[in-house]
Design an enzyme around this catalytic site. Structure first.
Site, PDB file in Angstrom:
ATOM      1  N   GLY A  44      28.842  50.935  13.003  1.00  0.00           N
ATOM      2  CA  GLY A  44      28.595  51.585  11.715  1.00  0.00           C
ATOM      3  C   GLY A  44      29.567  51.103  10.659  1.00  0.00           C
ATOM      4  O   GLY A  44      30.188  50.047  10.790  1.00  0.00           O
ATOM      5  N   ASP A  48      15.449  46.846  31.396  1.00  0.00           N
ATOM      6  CA  ASP A  48      14.672  47.532  32.428  1.00  0.00           C
ATOM      7  C   ASP A  48      14.622  49.035  32.184  1.00  0.00           C
ATOM      8  O   ASP A  48      13.573  49.602  31.897  1.00  0.00           O
ATOM      9  CB  ASP A  48      15.310  47.285  33.802  1.00  0.00           C
ATOM     10  CG  ASP A  48      14.928  45.928  34.371  1.00  0.00           C
ATOM     11  OD1 ASP A  48      13.923  45.363  33.901  1.00  0.00           O
ATOM     12  OD2 ASP A  48      15.619  45.444  35.265  1.00  0.00           O
ATOM     13  N   GLU A  97      15.627  41.881  33.723  1.00  0.00           N
ATOM     14  CA  GLU A  97      16.572  42.485  32.789  1.00  0.00           C
ATOM     15  C   GLU A  97      17.214  41.511  31.781  1.00  0.00           C
ATOM     16  O   GLU A  97      17.072  41.646  30.576  1.00  0.00           O
ATOM     17  CB  GLU A  97      17.666  43.189  33.610  1.00  0.00           C
ATOM     18  CG  GLU A  97      18.837  43.724  32.808  1.00  0.00           C
ATOM     19  CD  GLU A  97      18.438  44.868  31.894  1.00  0.00           C
ATOM     20  OE1 GLU A  97      17.718  45.764  32.327  1.00  0.00           O
ATOM     21  OE2 GLU A  97      18.875  44.859  30.725  1.00  0.00           O
TER      22      GLU A  97
END
Ligand code: COA
Length: 484
Positions: A303, A224, A195
């Site tokens: 954003g 993962d 991971e």
């Protein structure tokens, strides 16, 4: 001469008649064919829409058999989702050992860990030693029976078992062979990857954390579980293409690629840097110059709308008494009224989004003064009335106890013969005609007999031979009568 011409006339008349009749029939046939073709085109070759009630027309992947060679997290995430969608997932495990996670992070002595049980629900387990000659035979037979093989072994391990794509394709040209690897072809393709390695190599860690701190990995398992999700999409796409081509194909998802796909907005920002500073990053407002690469953005909103995590009532004792607060431009007036700063609505220093950018620290400090007087749920309730986007920081305890998540089947409680009841994450993808099939994980080799009998249709004698061979269990001593 005259008689002949009469006869000729009559002949040509009847010929013309039969010609026109033939023309008419041909026209009719063409019309019919066109009608049929049009009908087929409208239905795109699909059967008539089912009239069965929603949810009673079988599950989305019913009939799909998956030979599941996955272990640890990335591969199992993928096959568990396919199982939730209705596929028959046959998990192949090493006799006596099984998926290594069965014994990792154990909380109940002698029982399969939550690590395993929460990633292997709704599957069947068969034990096969893939390096044993008899085991190889069983696997070849399973390859012929199944539609998809999924694996996430270290690079080369599947080939070393003799299950090369060429071998599989020869046995079953329709089989889709899907793999998770750490890296795609290139300098790192032979590396073993977990991971956090993927989070770092995929660009996520360098862009996570605070500017003045080290890179951070996230709690969400984007390397993962994220790659498992990508693989599931690859598999169903390959199955869909198989309907047209009749053949399987290889599907490869590299964890580095999966993480990068999820971090694509940061590669966007890397390119935007050429055009000047990233104004939505709070470091712009603080006058801190940008370097050559996308920086860590702390809790800045991804954003164009500034956001931050703010303290709420009780934050001194509760580490999760926080809320994510977005100062979206259309609701700026409502925010000013709520926090007792109505003058900011018209003040040129605060009235417009560009004017606010260099003052975000001051703005969020003022909002936080207000949020610390309320619990995160009170803030949420008040803000939602004004369409102000906020998100309470929910602890895993709160999520485990949240009734709405239980009601939608996102959090599911299942029973297990050796560990008792446990919570798992159900199918986050809701299909209106295919309710999720969330069942407990299998015990090691629980379905070995069943699969040999019902899927491979082996005889009692064949099964007995396999049992003593050591291919599916530690070798058993043959019964006396047989031994004689
Ligand atoms: N019967 C006999 N042997 C079996 C077996 C079975 N049923 N199942 C597995 N094995 C063997 C394999 O053949 C392999 O042997 P080999 O190395 O002699 O060929 C061995 O078990 C170990 O497999 P491997 O995949 O190398 O496991 P590992 O524990 O050493 O490595 C990972 C684990 C996750 C690092 C590695 O599998 C990997 O890099 N996978 C790809 C990326 C990935 O998915 N990572 C995320 C995991 S969450």
């Amino acid at each position: 001469m005259a008689a002949r011409s009469k006869f000729a006339k009559a002949k040509s008349k009847s010929a013309a008649k039969s010609k026109s009749a033939a023309k008419k029939t041909a026209k009719k046939v063409i019309k019919l064919k066109t009608k049929k073709l049009a009908a087929r085109a409208n239905g795109k070759g699909l059967p008539r829409p089912s009239s069965k009630p929603w949810g009673e027309a079988g599950r989305a992947l019913e009939g799909v058999k998956i030979l599941d060679f996955t272990h640890v997290q990335s591969g199992p995430t993928c096959t568990q989702l396919l199982a939730y969608m209705g596929a028959d997932v046959i998990k192949v495990e090493r006799p006596g050992i099984g998926d290594i996670t069965r014994g990792q992070l154990r909380d109940v002595k002698g029982a399969d860990s939550l690590y395993f049980t929460m990633l292997n629900g709704s599957k069947r387990s068969i034990t096969i030693d893939s390096k044993h000659p008899k085991g190889k035979e069983i696997l070849d037979r399973l390859v012929k029976e199944c539609d998809v093989l999924v694996e996430n072994f270290a690079p080369g391990a599947l080939d070393r078992m003799g299950l090369t794509f060429e071998h599989i394709h020869k046995l079953n040209p329709r089989m889709v062979v899907a793999s998770v690897k750490g890296f795609g072809p290139g300098p790192y393709e032979d590396c073993k990857v977990y991971e956090n390695v993927a989070q770092c190599a995929g660009g996520s860690a360098s862009t996570t954390g605070f500017r003045d701190g080290p890179p951070l990995v996230t709690g969400a398992q984007i390397g993962d579980s994220g790659t498992g999700l990508h693989l599931a999409l690859g598999i169903v796409s390959a199955l869909y293409q198989r309907v047209r081509t009749g053949r399987g194909q290889k599907v490869l998802c590299a964890m580095q690629d999966g993480v990068l796909n999820l971090a694509r907005v940061k590669l966007r920002d890397q390119q935007r840097l050429k055009a000047g500073p990233l104004t939505e990053y709070s470091q712009y407002g603080e006058g801190v110059p940008f370097g050559k690469a996308t920086p860590r953005a702390g809790n800045d909103s991804g954003g164009g709308q500034p956001g931050w995590i703010l303290k709420c009532k009780g934050w001194e004792e509760d580490p999760d008494a926080y809320i994510y607060f977005i100062t979206q431009a259309p609701v700026w007036s409502a925010i000013c009224d709520l926090i007792g700063k109505p003058d900011w609505k018209t003040d040129p220093d605060f009235a417009t989004p560009p004017a606010r950018l260099p003052r975000l620290k001051q703005i969020f400090a003022a909002i936080e003064e207000w949020t610390t007087t309320k619990t995160k749920f009170e803030v949420m309730e008040i803000c939602n009335k004004h369409d102000i986007p906020v998100g309470p920081i929910l602890s895993m305890k709160e999520i485990a106890e949240e009734p709405s998540l239980r009601a939608t089947g996102t959090v599911v409680e299942v029973d297990h013969p050796t560990r008792g009841r446990y919570l798992t994450v159900g199918n986050p993808i809701k299909l209106s005609d295919s309710p999720a099939d969330v069942r407990r994980s299998p015990l090691l080799g629980e379905h070995t007999d069943e699969i040999l009998r019902k899927v491979l249709k082996l005889s009692e004698k064949e099964i007995a031979d396999i049992k003593v061979s050591g291919a599916i269990t530690a070798p058993e001593k043959p019964a006396k009568a047989e031994a004689a």
